[in-house]
Design a protein around this motif. Structure first.
Motif, mmCIF file in Angstrom:
data_model
loop_
_atom_site.group_PDB
_atom_site.id
_atom_site.type_symbol
_atom_site.label_atom_id
_atom_site.label_comp_id
_atom_site.label_asym_id
_atom_site.label_seq_id
_atom_site.Cartn_x
_atom_site.Cartn_y
_atom_site.Cartn_z
ATOM 1 N N UNK A 50 2.280 1.927 -1.920
ATOM 2 C CA UNK A 50 2.058 0.764 -2.271
ATOM 3 C C UNK A 50 3.369 -0.144 -2.385
ATOM 4 N N UNK A 51 4.349 0.200 -1.629
ATOM 5 C CA UNK A 51 5.903 -0.570 -1.889
ATOM 6 C C UNK A 51 5.782 -2.036 -1.212
ATOM 7 N N UNK A 52 4.781 -1.892 -0.253
ATOM 8 C CA UNK A 52 4.864 -3.479 0.367
ATOM 9 C C UNK A 52 4.097 -4.475 -0.301
ATOM 10 N N UNK A 53 3.670 -4.044 -1.306
ATOM 11 C CA UNK A 53 2.903 -5.006 -2.672
ATOM 12 C C UNK A 53 4.037 -5.485 -3.404
ATOM 13 N N UNK A 54 5.150 -4.812 -3.582
ATOM 14 C CA UNK A 54 6.420 -5.264 -4.525
ATOM 15 C C UNK A 54 7.018 -6.542 -3.868
#
Ligand code: ADP
Length: 218
Positions: A65-69
């Protein structure tokens, strides 16, 4: 508040782990990633979210879920290829605020080109800082801008015993005494009426060459 948004920290070496632990201590949610299971295991008691993954693998980053950061730190130094690839993947995933650690100026330039918003050169910067401490009479030195520093030092003899307002420090040296600490006292703000004593510690702000010149007179 943008300041306290969760942060992904990639690379749990000395720099990355110190950074992640300090963020967590300050109440920021941290997702820490390293590809060495041993390191991850060692940190698992001290960080809530610490995971083994290869940050050069875009699918692994997506899965976490890195793209949510909004914010990420690439704390990989030694492995240039991994540092560059990871930074470019974070940019590809549209992580907005990317901080990266560089080991050389060339490395820094590459990271800037591929989308890192802030680059730190910890070893280089610390080397410069320690040079000021080793060669001068400073107790501490912080470069706050390209040509501006805040130093901790002792008062030069010529300004001891006279109110600061009468020392002509600003016109003569181009620097300002910001704070003063007497023995066993906390730091207080300096005013025109402050009279410095031998044994005091002062914080002085000004252009680098000028604060250096002042510190050399102590
Ligand atoms: P320091 O000097 O701060 O100790 P290093 O560059 O030695 O920094 O440490 C970098 C860390 O990043 C190491 O713990 C290493 O396992 C980790 N690392 C290196 N490549 C990857 C990668 N592709 N994915 C995740 N972590 C990585």
């Amino acid at each position: 508040m943008a300041e306290n948004l969760p942060v992904v920290v990639i690379g749990m070496g000395r720099f990355g782990s110190a950074l992640a632990l300090e963020l967590a201590r300050r109440g920021t949610e941290v997702l820490a990633i390293d590809n060495r299971p041993k390191i991850v295991q060692a940190l698992s008691g001290r960080l809530t979210h610490v995971i083994t993954a290869d940050a050069t693998d875009i699918d692994a980053l997506r899965e976490l879920g890195v793209e949510e950061f909004y914010r990420a730190v690439v704390a990989i130094g030694g492995d240039l290829e991994a540092s560059i690839l990871t930074t470019s993947l974070l940019a590809e995933l549209e992580v907005e605020d990317i901080w990266a650690k560089a080991v050389t100026h060339q490395h820094k330039r590459i990271l800037e080109r591929i989308g890192a918003s802030h680059i730190v050169l910890p070893e280089h910067d610390m080397g410069e800082r320690v040079a000021h401490l080793v060669s001068g009479r400073m107790l501490d030195y912080i470069e706050v801008d390209e040509d501006f520093a805040l130093i901790k030092t002792r008062p030069p003899k010529e300004i001891v015993g006279i109110p600061l307002g009468e020392t002509r420090l600003r016109s003569k040296y181009g620097v300002t005494v910001v704070s003063v600490k007497s023995v066993d006292e906390p730091f207080t703000y300096a005013t025109a009426d402050t009279v410095l004593q031998y044994g005091d510690v002062i914080l002085v702000a000004g252009p680098i060459a000028k604060v250096e010149r002042l510190a050399d007179r102590t």
